[in-house]
Design an enzyme around this catalytic site. Sequence first.
Site, PDB file in Angstrom:
ATOM      1  CB  SER A 127      -1.000  -0.224   1.121  1.00 22.80           C
ATOM      2  OG  SER A 127      -1.422   1.139   1.402  1.00 22.80           O
ATOM      3  CE1 TYR A 152      -3.123  -0.295   5.315  1.00 24.02           C
ATOM      4  CE2 TYR A 152      -3.710  -2.826   5.797  1.00 24.02           C
ATOM      5  CZ  TYR A 152      -3.475  -1.662   4.792  1.00 24.02           C
ATOM      6  OH  TYR A 152      -3.568  -1.598   3.516  1.00 24.02           O
ATOM      7  CE  LYS A 156      -1.230  -4.685   3.250  1.00 23.60           C
ATOM      8  NZ  LYS A 156      -1.500  -5.888   2.773  1.00 23.60           N
TER       9      LYS A 156
HETATM   10  C1  WQD Z   1      -9.693   9.007   1.352  1.00 22.39           C
HETATM   11  C2  WQD Z   1      -9.886  10.573   1.732  1.00 22.39           C
HETATM   12  C3  WQD Z   1     -10.344  11.069   3.720  1.00 22.39           C
HETATM   13  C4  WQD Z   1     -14.111   8.993   4.392  1.00 22.39           C
HETATM   14  C5  WQD Z   1      -6.986   4.159   3.318  1.00 22.39           C
HETATM   15  C6  WQD Z   1      -5.848   3.275   3.657  1.00 22.39           C
HETATM   16  C7  WQD Z   1      -4.975   2.768   2.773  1.00 22.39           C
HETATM   17  C8  WQD Z   1      -5.983   1.717   1.775  1.00 22.39           C
HETATM   18  C9  WQD Z   1      -7.318   2.985   1.262  1.00 22.39           C
HETATM   19  C10 WQD Z   1      -6.000  -0.299   2.467  1.00 22.39           C
HETATM   20  C11 WQD Z   1      -9.453  11.131   2.841  1.00 22.39           C
HETATM   21  C12 WQD Z   1     -11.705  11.364   2.983  1.00 22.39           C
HETATM   22  C13 WQD Z   1     -12.966   9.438   3.826  1.00 22.39           C
HETATM   23  C14 WQD Z   1     -15.123  10.011   4.677  1.00 22.39           C
HETATM   24  C15 WQD Z   1     -13.831  11.885   4.090  1.00 22.39           C
HETATM   25  N1  WQD Z   1      -6.617   0.981   2.534  1.00 22.39           N
HETATM   26  N2  WQD Z   1     -12.850  10.837   3.824  1.00 22.39           N
HETATM   27  N3  WQD Z   1     -15.000  11.118   4.556  1.00 22.39           N
HETATM   28  O1  WQD Z   1      -7.252   7.132   4.198  1.00 22.39           O
HETATM   29  O2  WQD Z   1      -6.703   7.444   1.665  1.00 22.39           O
HETATM   30  O3  WQD Z   1      -6.432   5.339   2.459  1.00 22.39           O
HETATM   31  O4  WQD Z   1      -7.806   3.375   2.347  1.00 22.39           O
HETATM   32  O5  WQD Z   1      -5.039  -0.507   2.024  1.00 22.39           O
HETATM   33  O6  WQD Z   1      -4.180   2.081   3.308  1.00 22.39           O
HETATM   34  O7  WQD Z   1      -5.084   4.289   4.605  1.00 22.39           O
HETATM   35  O8  WQD Z   1      -8.704   6.282   1.997  1.00 22.39           O
HETATM   36  O9  WQD Z   1     -11.017   6.532   1.506  1.00 22.39           O
HETATM   37  O10 WQD Z   1     -10.418   6.294   4.060  1.00 22.39           O
HETATM   38  O11 WQD Z   1      -9.864   8.335   2.573  1.00 22.39           O
HETATM   39  O12 WQD Z   1     -13.655  12.859   3.904  1.00 22.39           O
HETATM   40  O13 WQD Z   1     -16.291   9.508   5.400  1.00 22.39           O
HETATM   41  O14 WQD Z   1     -11.381  10.546   1.992  1.00 22.39           O
HETATM   42  O15 WQD Z   1     -10.134  12.103   4.865  1.00 22.39           O
HETATM   43  O16 WQD Z   1      -8.763  12.337   2.473  1.00 22.39           O
HETATM   44  P1  WQD Z   1      -7.141   6.714   2.473  1.00 22.39           P
HETATM   45  P2  WQD Z   1     -10.181   6.922   2.681  1.00 22.39           P
END
Ligand code: WQD
Length: 340
Positions: A127, A152, A156
């Site tokens: 990741s 997590y 990785k």
């Molecule tokens: C994306 C953006 C949030 C939810 C994570 C893991 C990564 C991978 C993918 C496994 C961010 C914003 C999110 C919400 C929001 N997972 N957001 N409201 O955090 O980039 O990555 O998931 O491998 O390892 O870290 O993805 O989709 O959670 O967030 O505003 O209800 O959307 O702040 O900026 P992230 P995400």
Amino acid sequence: MSKKIVVSGGLGFIGSHVVVELQNEGYEVIIIDNLSNSSKEVLKGITEITGIEPVFEEFDLRDKIYVSDFFKKHSAIEGVIHFAASKAVGESVQLPLLYYENNLASLIYLLQELEQLPTANFIFSSSCTVYGQADELPITEAAPTKTAESPYGNTKQIGEEIIRDTAKVSKKLNAIALRYFNPIGAHESSKIGELPIGTPQNLVPFITQTGIGIREQLSVFGDDYPTQDGTCIRDYIHVVDLAKAHVAALKRLIEKNNSESYEVFNIGTGKGSSVLEVIHAFEEVSGQKLNYKIVDRREGDITAAYADTTKANQVLGWKSQYTLKDALLSAWNWEKKIRS
Ligand code: WQD
């Protein structure tokens, strides 16, 4: 005789899409899954898409004896693609030992068995989390890894190091780690897709659940970041593009084209999109307004991450084909299908 590929976590979101692409390429697939975060329904979806039901064995990779028996039972395995792992960032902070045991013991037991095989081609689901907030954007594979923000993310990083150190001395192991950016979307058939359990932690499933009315309102975690519109930027890649990258990486190992016994590739689109851009793109593809509000930042979020995909483009011969809107439309169609 089709080449036999083992896919651990093959009934999961990314794993199931990779199984479909492997079958499309003529590989014989054996899925290992403990159904802790997936269901056998996914097997039906895969079979409906490809017309071929993969072999499925339900067991937990933490069961060392079971893992060993599995590899004694199945001969002529050409490769292993390893997805099986716990992957909820927030949950990992609360349950570190579960994450270290599940994600690392499973990996170690798999690698120990691979050492007994004539050839050991191994693809690891890594990741972009390993980079943390990179100093330079877009992020290349040469970017330094940063201290993980969560157990997590640490699993990785440690997982990559275990594979790297093993490949260095092993006479058998040839491995590729694929560092995913943000996988989203679903197969165009809407027969497989993302099935988040409980309240989605990730942006796109929360958007589609808000769009369909399961969630009242999307909370946007902060609009005071140093970005154009103040919201965080990520590289959202269609899960089918991501799945095809696994087939390209596997081919590289099976055809012995790898230049080292351990290689790393960033798998993204190379394009960053802000949360608000994703929301607006969703509104366009769904033809409806999305109910959202800006709230405080989420602990641990980084400002921006998007991939430099030059290495995957040039070395793997792989490039993402789908746009953000394609991916969001596929996610929306999937949401409508599973709620119909
Ligand atoms: C994306 C953006 C949030 C939810 C994570 C893991 C990564 C991978 C993918 C496994 C961010 C914003 C999110 C919400 C929001 N997972 N957001 N409201 O955090 O980039 O990555 O998931 O491998 O390892 O870290 O993805 O989709 O959670 O967030 O505003 O209800 O959307 O702040 O900026 P992230 P995400």
